[in-house]
Design an enzyme around this catalytic site. Structure first.
Site, PDB file in Angstrom:
ATOM      1  CE1 TYR A   1      -9.414   1.811  -9.079  1.00  0.00           C
ATOM      2  CE2 TYR A   1      -7.539   1.915 -10.564  1.00  0.00           C
ATOM      3  CZ  TYR A   1      -8.437   1.181  -9.819  1.00  0.00           C
ATOM      4  OH  TYR A   1      -8.339  -0.185  -9.821  1.00  0.00           O
TER       5      TYR A   1
ATOM      6  CD  GLU B   1       0.293  -9.246   1.583  1.00  0.00           C
ATOM      7  OE1 GLU B   1      -0.633  -8.474   1.219  1.00  0.00           O
ATOM      8  OE2 GLU B   1       0.080 -10.320   2.155  1.00  0.00           O
TER       9      GLU B   1
ATOM     10  CB  CYS C   1     -17.510   3.390 -28.890  1.00  0.00           C
ATOM     11  SG  CYS C   1     -16.634   2.958 -30.387  1.00  0.00           S
TER      12      CYS C   1
ATOM     13  N   GLY D   1       0.767  -1.240   0.000  1.00  0.00           N
ATOM     14  CA  GLY D   1       0.000   0.000   0.000  1.00  0.00           C
ATOM     15  C   GLY D   1       0.792   1.281   0.000  1.00  0.00           C
TER      16      GLY D   1
ATOM     17  CE1 TYR E   1      -2.580  -3.488  -8.443  1.00  0.00           C
ATOM     18  CE2 TYR E   1      -1.338  -1.522  -7.858  1.00  0.00           C
ATOM     19  CZ  TYR E   1      -1.816  -2.775  -7.540  1.00  0.00           C
ATOM     20  OH  TYR E   1      -1.511  -3.326  -6.316  1.00  0.00           O
TER      21      TYR E   1
HETATM   22  N1  LLP Z   1      -1.715  -6.924  -0.544  1.00  0.00           N
HETATM   23  C1  LLP Z   1      -3.041  -6.988  -0.734  1.00  0.00           C
HETATM   24  C2  LLP Z   1      -3.824  -7.900   0.090  1.00  0.00           C
HETATM   25  C3  LLP Z   1      -3.648  -6.168  -1.698  1.00  0.00           C
HETATM   26  O1  LLP Z   1      -4.962  -6.225  -1.875  1.00  0.00           O
HETATM   27  C4  LLP Z   1      -2.856  -5.287  -2.482  1.00  0.00           C
HETATM   28  C5  LLP Z   1      -3.459  -4.429  -3.500  1.00  0.00           C
HETATM   29  C6  LLP Z   1      -1.470  -5.267  -2.251  1.00  0.00           C
HETATM   30  C7  LLP Z   1      -0.932  -6.087  -1.264  1.00  0.00           C
HETATM   31  C8  LLP Z   1      -0.549  -4.375  -3.024  1.00  0.00           C
HETATM   32  O2  LLP Z   1      -0.825  -3.021  -2.798  1.00  0.00           O
HETATM   33  P1  LLP Z   1       0.142  -1.897  -3.377  1.00  0.00           P
HETATM   34  O3  LLP Z   1       1.459  -2.031  -2.664  1.00  0.00           O
HETATM   35  O4  LLP Z   1       0.298  -2.142  -4.835  1.00  0.00           O
HETATM   36  O5  LLP Z   1      -0.540  -0.625  -3.093  1.00  0.00           O
HETATM   37  N2  LLP Z   1      -5.811  -1.125  -9.252  1.00  0.00           N
HETATM   38  C9  LLP Z   1      -5.594  -0.112  -8.264  1.00  0.00           C
HETATM   39  C10 LLP Z   1      -4.865  -0.636  -7.041  1.00  0.00           C
HETATM   40  C11 LLP Z   1      -5.545  -1.821  -6.387  1.00  0.00           C
HETATM   41  C12 LLP Z   1      -4.798  -2.394  -5.216  1.00  0.00           C
HETATM   42  C13 LLP Z   1      -5.374  -3.712  -4.822  1.00  0.00           C
HETATM   43  N3  LLP Z   1      -4.717  -4.377  -3.738  1.00  0.00           N
HETATM   44  C14 LLP Z   1      -4.864   1.065  -8.903  1.00  0.00           C
HETATM   45  O6  LLP Z   1      -4.576   1.007 -10.104  1.00  0.00           O
HETATM   46  O7  LLP Z   1      -4.574   2.037  -8.247  1.00  0.00           O
END
Ligand code: LLP
Length: 429
Positions: free
Chosen positions: A325, A282, A353, A243, A382
């Site tokens: 988003y 993660e 479209c 995150g 993403y």
């Molecule tokens: N762990 C879990 C349980 C998650 O659900 C996620 C992301 C991560 C780790 C990794 O999070 P990160 O470090 O990448 O923030 N499609 C969206 C982002 C969705 C994130 C979903 N979960 C976007 O393009 O901003």
């Protein structure tokens, strides 16, 4: 910091001229930089190691951010583990060389067959999100004569993130078991033959650019660890999720230094100090976000009395983040604009479209012509992983650069592939 920069008037990925990739692979195309991925992984992994006692920090790359085989192999070679959310991701992680005992399986709705596959593969940990899943996992593992190590994903009721759609830690969100239920579930799990509970997990959201929300959630978890232990439960692992956000709004000379990563690591150390747990992380976006761009070619100009539309060959099916988003991506022309070039406010749109197929409105860019190349920056996370074939467009190509070399790690889908999986119903054949 990333390795996309202008040289002699053109944008390069490491030592490769992006015009060469556009000529040889076509557009739209995602281009990833190995050096950037490696740098971000190392920075992050070293910082997290400093936050935990020796050998107790484990980084599981959240491969939903970018599941390209070249990207995965790059990270597996650096010793990363993988955070997966489907059987497809587990299979791909294994194919990319992540050892099973470095794979975590998260996700709100795991099916019986997915759990069976995960247990059979011998993965490190299942992050359980519901009581039903606890029972199912135990049954499945027991049938296989195994006992699967698992943690409960807890909903800390602290959500954060760059957009409501990517916040996960609030009690209003679908993720995890509630704080109040963990003790009871831990007790139940102790009597189940197919699981061995090892600890807790959480993930509060994505694109979080401060440490306070994480700290509030982690502090709650530290209390929970102590409470569970007082009740006699074994709590050896704490998976802190991903995150941590990245800068999307990057001036061209920007070096996004390790400040936020270091502040996060210091906070983790402070909050988990003395807990005596293995820490899991993660990260997804932080590792690959700045390591990728989406390069696209201008198809047409559509000047209107009130607006200038710039129609490009990429669309929302290739990069959905702006449509989904309201995400911001910098746009860099592949040919370096000369100082003093007049700028025009463009609405940059794709061929799909619907009006939602808009990457940005009123963005000041140097005057562009059909045939010119532009790059959407910070598209490594993403981007391709959320691409689709909407409007029967071919799945976008992906390229990995290393130094002066590049490889097509996912060729553009062919029309044979696009049409080949369809089946007519017998009554219309
Ligand atoms: N762990 C879990 C349980 C998650 O659900 C996620 C992301 C991560 C780790 C990794 O999070 P990160 O470090 O990448 O923030 N499609 C969206 C982002 C969705 C994130 C979903 N979960 C976007 O393009 O901003």
């Amino acid at each position: 910091m990333h390795h996309f920069s202008y040289r002699d008037g053109a944008l390069f990925a490491e030592d490769v001229d992006l015009r060469r990739i556009a000529d040889e692979v076509g557009t739209p195309v995602y281009v990833y930089s190995s050096a950037t991925i490696e740098r971000h992984y190392r920075l992050y992994a070293e910082a997290m190691q400093s936050a935990a006692p020796a050998g107790k920090a484990h980084v599981f790359y959240a491969m939903k951010a970018n599941g390209n085989l070249g990207v995965l192999k790059t990270l597996a070679a650096l010793g990363a583990g993988a955070d997966t959310v489907s059987e497809g991701e587990i299979r791909k992680a294994l194919a990319a060389g992540f050892p099973a005992d470095k794979i975590v399986f998260s996700g709100v709705g795991k099916s019986e067959s997915e759990l069976r596959f995960a247990v059979q593969a011998g993965i490190y940990q299942v992050n359980i999100e519901t009581e039903g899943e606890l029972d199912l996992l135990s049954t499945v593992a027991n049938q296989l004569g195994k006992r699967q190590e698992a943690v409960f994903r807890v909903n800390p009721d602290i959500g954060a993130g760059g957009h409501a759609k990517i916040t996960t830690g609030s009690s209003e969100n679908k993720f995890g078991v509630s704080f109040e239920e963990v003790g009871r579930l831990y007790g139940r799990a102790a009597n189940l033959p197919g699981v061995r509970m090892m600890g807790l997990a959480l993930h509060i959201g994505s694109q979080i650019r401060e440490t306070e929300s994480f700290e509030a959630a982690y502090a709650k978890m530290a209390v929970l660890v102590a409470d569970l232990r007082a009740e006699g439960h074994r709590v050896e692992r704490l998976d802190l999720g991903g995150g941590l956000g990245i800068p999307y709004n990057i001036p061209k000379a920007f070096d996004h230094g390790p400040d936020l990563i270091e502040a996060y690591a210091a906070m983790v150390k402070r909050v988990t100090d003395g807990l005596d747990v293995e820490l899991g992380f993660e990260p997804g976006r932080l590792i690959v976000g700045n390591a990728g761009i989406l390069m696209t070619r201008v198809l047409h100009l559509n000047p209107r009395p009130t607006k200038q539309f710039l129609v490009v060959d990429a669309a929302m099916n290739d990069l959905v983040r702006p449509a989904m988003y309201e995400a911001y991506h910098e746009i860099w022309p592949v040919l370096e604009p000369q100082a003093g070039t007049p700028e025009i406010a463009y609405d940059v749109v794709g061929p799909i479209c619907e009006s939602g197929d808009t990457f940005t409105s009123g963005r000041a860019l140097p005057a562009l012509e059909p045939g010119d190349l532009i790059a959407f920056m910070t598209a490594g996370a993403y981007g391709a992983s959320m691409a689709s074939t909407y409007n029967q467009r071919l799945l976008v190509a992906e390229v990995l650069v290393k130094g002066g070399d590049y490889a097509v790690t996912r060729p553009r889908q062919s029309y044979e592939d696009l049409l080949g999986t369809d089946r007519a119903p017998p009554w219309l054949a």
